[in-house]
Write an enzyme that holds these catalytic residues in place. Structure first.
Site, PDB file in Angstrom:
ATOM      1  N   LEU A  10       0.894  -1.073   0.175  1.00 34.27           N
ATOM      2  CA  LEU A  10      -0.203   0.126  -0.120  1.00 34.27           C
ATOM      3  C   LEU A  10       0.832   1.346   0.001  1.00 34.27           C
ATOM      4  O   LEU A  10       1.693   1.278   0.673  1.00 34.27           O
ATOM      5  CB  LEU A  10      -0.815   0.071   1.316  1.00 34.27           C
ATOM      6  CG  LEU A  10      -1.969  -0.930   1.442  1.00 34.27           C
ATOM      7  CD1 LEU A  10      -2.486  -0.966   2.592  1.00 34.27           C
ATOM      8  CD2 LEU A  10      -3.217  -0.692   0.338  1.00 34.27           C
ATOM      9  N   ASP A  11       0.628   2.157  -0.872  1.00 33.70           N
ATOM     10  CA  ASP A  11       1.455   3.527  -0.778  1.00 33.70           C
ATOM     11  C   ASP A  11       1.370   4.176   0.591  1.00 33.70           C
ATOM     12  O   ASP A  11       0.384   3.766   1.265  1.00 33.70           O
ATOM     13  CB  ASP A  11       1.197   4.434  -1.968  1.00 33.70           C
ATOM     14  CG  ASP A  11      -0.206   4.954  -1.768  1.00 33.70           C
ATOM     15  OD1 ASP A  11      -0.604   5.592  -1.034  1.00 33.70           O
ATOM     16  OD2 ASP A  11      -1.076   4.753  -2.928  1.00 33.70           O
ATOM     17  N   ASN A  12       2.229   5.133   0.894  1.00 30.89           N
ATOM     18  CA  ASN A  12       2.496   5.593   2.155  1.00 30.89           C
ATOM     19  C   ASN A  12       0.949   6.230   2.497  1.00 30.89           C
ATOM     20  O   ASN A  12       0.703   6.519   3.843  1.00 30.89           O
ATOM     21  CB  ASN A  12       3.569   6.534   2.284  1.00 30.89           C
ATOM     22  CG  ASN A  12       3.577   8.059   1.328  1.00 30.89           C
ATOM     23  OD1 ASN A  12       2.941   7.788   0.355  1.00 30.89           O
ATOM     24  ND2 ASN A  12       4.003   8.883   2.001  1.00 30.89           N
TER      25      ASN A  12
END
Length: 210
Positions: free
Chosen positions: A47-49
């Site tokens: 998952l991106d930040n």
């Protein structure tokens, strides 16, 4: 102890944390969580930040291939908050597929997916930089069987609705449930594979050697 010797974890990845244990940049890492993960633990499907929610960690390197590189698609469900009110016509666009730009600058039509308007969950954990409640917004529940890079954010941009929150709530029958941001839950091996609807550990070797 699992028969394979591997271990399996589910975490609720907080906002503003990358799905890695090591980075050359000054960012929040999985190793900052209050949990003693065994050596060799890694994230399966990042998952991106700025995204939140269900993230799988394991010491089993075969899981990524079995889950995300399999010929059998696996459902992933996301709770998405976007700015402004999403119309029924726009919902139909999302359900039927929209054009997004993918790796190599190629225009790609997303596969048909399940999308519905939902109410904000009563027990949804708060997050920094919440959208002001007086601003028009919508909550969507989206289930995909594909996972292009930043796909949902690109889909929201394609329908001209800015994605403000993106929370993965389940992968197949493995659910985020009541896990709070930063919390970790270890799962027994058989239950892990059953919930994800992928092969059991006993079947992995023969499949991956084909």
């Amino acid at each position: 102890m699992n028969e394979s010797g591997h271990r399996y974890f589910v975490i609720n990845k907080p906002y503003d944390m990358v799905s890695q244990f090591i980075s050359p940049d000054k960012v929040n890492l999985l190793g900052d969580l209050d949990y003693n993960f065994p050596e060799g633990t890694h994230a399966v499907g990042r998952l991106d930040n700025h995204s939140e929610g269900l993230l799988i960690l394991t010491t089993n390197k075969k899981v990524t291939k079995l889950l995300f590189e399999s010929e059998t698609p696996h459902k992933r469900t996301y709770l998405v908050q976007v700015k402004n009110i999403v119309s029924q016509e726009t919902l139909e666009q999302l359900r039927n597929g929209v054009s997004i730009r993918i790796k190599g600058g190629v225009d790609y039509i997303t596969s048909p997916c399940h999308v519905e308007l939902v109410e904000k969950p009563a027990n949804l954990f708060p997050r920094a930089h919440e959208l002001r409640p007086d601003l028009a917004h919508s909550w969507l529940l989206i289930t995909l069987t594909e996972g292009k890079f930043r796909q949902i954010r690109k889909m929201m941009a394609a329908i001209r609705h800015h994605c403000h929150r993106l929370i993965r709530v389940s992968i197949e029958d493995l659910e985020l449930g009541s896990l709070q941001p930063g919390q970790v839950m270890e799962i027994e091996e058989t239950a892990f594979f059953e919930k994800l609807k992928i092969t059991s550990w006993q079947e992995q070797t023969s499949i991956l050697l084909q």
